[in-house]
Design an enzyme around this catalytic site. Sequence first.
Site, mmCIF file in Angstrom:
data_model
loop_
_atom_site.group_PDB
_atom_site.id
_atom_site.type_symbol
_atom_site.label_atom_id
_atom_site.label_comp_id
_atom_site.label_asym_id
_atom_site.label_seq_id
_atom_site.Cartn_x
_atom_site.Cartn_y
_atom_site.Cartn_z
ATOM 1 N N ASP A 178 40.872 55.312 39.462
ATOM 2 C CA ASP A 178 39.846 54.989 40.309
ATOM 3 C C ASP A 178 39.726 54.013 41.449
ATOM 4 O O ASP A 178 38.893 53.589 41.462
ATOM 5 C CB ASP A 178 38.260 55.160 40.286
ATOM 6 C CG ASP A 178 37.935 53.688 39.420
ATOM 7 O OD1 ASP A 178 38.632 54.105 37.768
ATOM 8 O OD2 ASP A 178 37.346 53.186 38.981
ATOM 9 N N GLU A 206 44.656 62.730 23.615
ATOM 10 C CA GLU A 206 44.219 62.043 24.636
ATOM 11 C C GLU A 206 44.424 60.490 24.200
ATOM 12 O O GLU A 206 43.826 60.087 23.425
ATOM 13 C CB GLU A 206 42.536 62.047 24.829
ATOM 14 C CG GLU A 206 42.250 61.591 25.893
ATOM 15 C CD GLU A 206 41.134 62.070 26.176
ATOM 16 O OE1 GLU A 206 40.312 60.918 27.237
ATOM 17 O OE2 GLU A 206 40.354 62.743 25.871
ATOM 18 N N ARG A 227 31.712 59.020 32.123
ATOM 19 C CA ARG A 227 31.465 58.222 32.084
ATOM 20 C C ARG A 227 32.160 56.990 33.391
ATOM 21 O O ARG A 227 31.405 56.450 33.922
ATOM 22 C CB ARG A 227 30.821 57.274 31.283
ATOM 23 C CG ARG A 227 31.648 56.578 30.371
ATOM 24 C CD ARG A 227 31.210 55.960 29.303
ATOM 25 N NE ARG A 227 30.922 57.143 27.918
ATOM 26 C CZ ARG A 227 30.262 56.538 26.921
ATOM 27 N NH1 ARG A 227 30.002 54.992 26.392
ATOM 28 N NH2 ARG A 227 29.971 57.728 26.153
ATOM 29 N N TYR A 228 33.375 56.645 32.671
ATOM 30 C CA TYR A 228 33.986 56.223 33.388
ATOM 31 C C TYR A 228 34.737 56.738 35.088
ATOM 32 O O TYR A 228 33.616 55.531 36.353
ATOM 33 C CB TYR A 228 35.158 56.061 33.352
ATOM 34 C CG TYR A 228 35.057 54.972 31.562
ATOM 35 C CD1 TYR A 228 34.985 53.618 31.678
ATOM 36 C CD2 TYR A 228 35.617 55.878 30.639
ATOM 37 C CE1 TYR A 228 35.187 53.384 30.479
ATOM 38 C CE2 TYR A 228 36.002 55.706 29.688
ATOM 39 C CZ TYR A 228 35.598 54.287 28.814
ATOM 40 O OH TYR A 228 35.353 53.516 28.409
ATOM 41 N N GLU A 229 34.056 58.045 35.776
ATOM 42 C CA GLU A 229 34.303 58.615 37.452
ATOM 43 C C GLU A 229 32.455 58.481 37.477
ATOM 44 O O GLU A 229 32.376 57.995 38.737
ATOM 45 C CB GLU A 229 34.584 59.813 36.217
ATOM 46 C CG GLU A 229 35.188 60.503 37.940
ATOM 47 C CD GLU A 229 35.227 62.537 37.777
ATOM 48 O OE1 GLU A 229 35.294 62.938 39.022
ATOM 49 O OE2 GLU A 229 36.185 63.041 36.714
ATOM 50 N N ASP A 270 42.928 51.070 31.868
ATOM 51 C CA ASP A 270 42.044 49.272 32.108
ATOM 52 C C ASP A 270 43.372 49.586 33.100
ATOM 53 O O ASP A 270 44.371 49.937 32.863
ATOM 54 C CB ASP A 270 43.011 48.580 31.187
ATOM 55 C CG ASP A 270 42.462 47.244 30.968
ATOM 56 O OD1 ASP A 270 41.796 47.009 32.117
ATOM 57 O OD2 ASP A 270 42.357 46.705 30.390
#
Length: 201
Positions: free
Chosen positions: A139, A28, A178-180, A103
């Site tokens: 996103d 990952e 958490r980013y999604e 990023d």
Amino acid sequence: MRLDLNQPAGEGSLPALFADPVAETWLEIGFGGGEHLVWQAGHNASIGIIGAEPFVNGVVAALSGIEEQKLQGRVRLHCDDVRPLLDWLPPASLSRAFMLFPDPWPKKRHRERRLFSPPVLTQMARLLRPGAEFRFASDIADYAEAAIEHALAHPDFDLALTYTSAARDTLPDWPITRYETKAMREGRSSTFIVLKRRPAA
């Protein structure tokens, strides 16, 4: 759990990096707070996972989850820029890889810094076994569009699957990070891409 890149990885010896016996090795790239990495390690008992993340806060958060679920024997970490790790890993040593919500470098003058790029795809093609998956998510719409274009143009990959947040349950083994969650809260749809490594010519 930290990898020592001063020691040779060795051809086909990645399972030896882990304290517990593993059948395959996954990678990952940019694991953030580690939610996805911990989930995958917890749900795939025969898999060893290498996680790369340069930011200390993310590493600390991931370590908490790793220790809580007692996954130390199947996780190794690279706490720095991933590119030296990609150079260090031996060919065809990975069975799956992830790059989730990297990023986005949204300013046009910075877009050449985006990690998902033709050179990195070529590096991943060297590392992934034939048939192995490389999963990407973003996103940021123009980043996702560029990633799809790069995938379609690359001779070593097939674009196996593409979907958005509207079809979020397409792959049940792709947990929400958490980013999604932040993107959903701010009204942004995410795009999910699965590439497959073509057989060697």
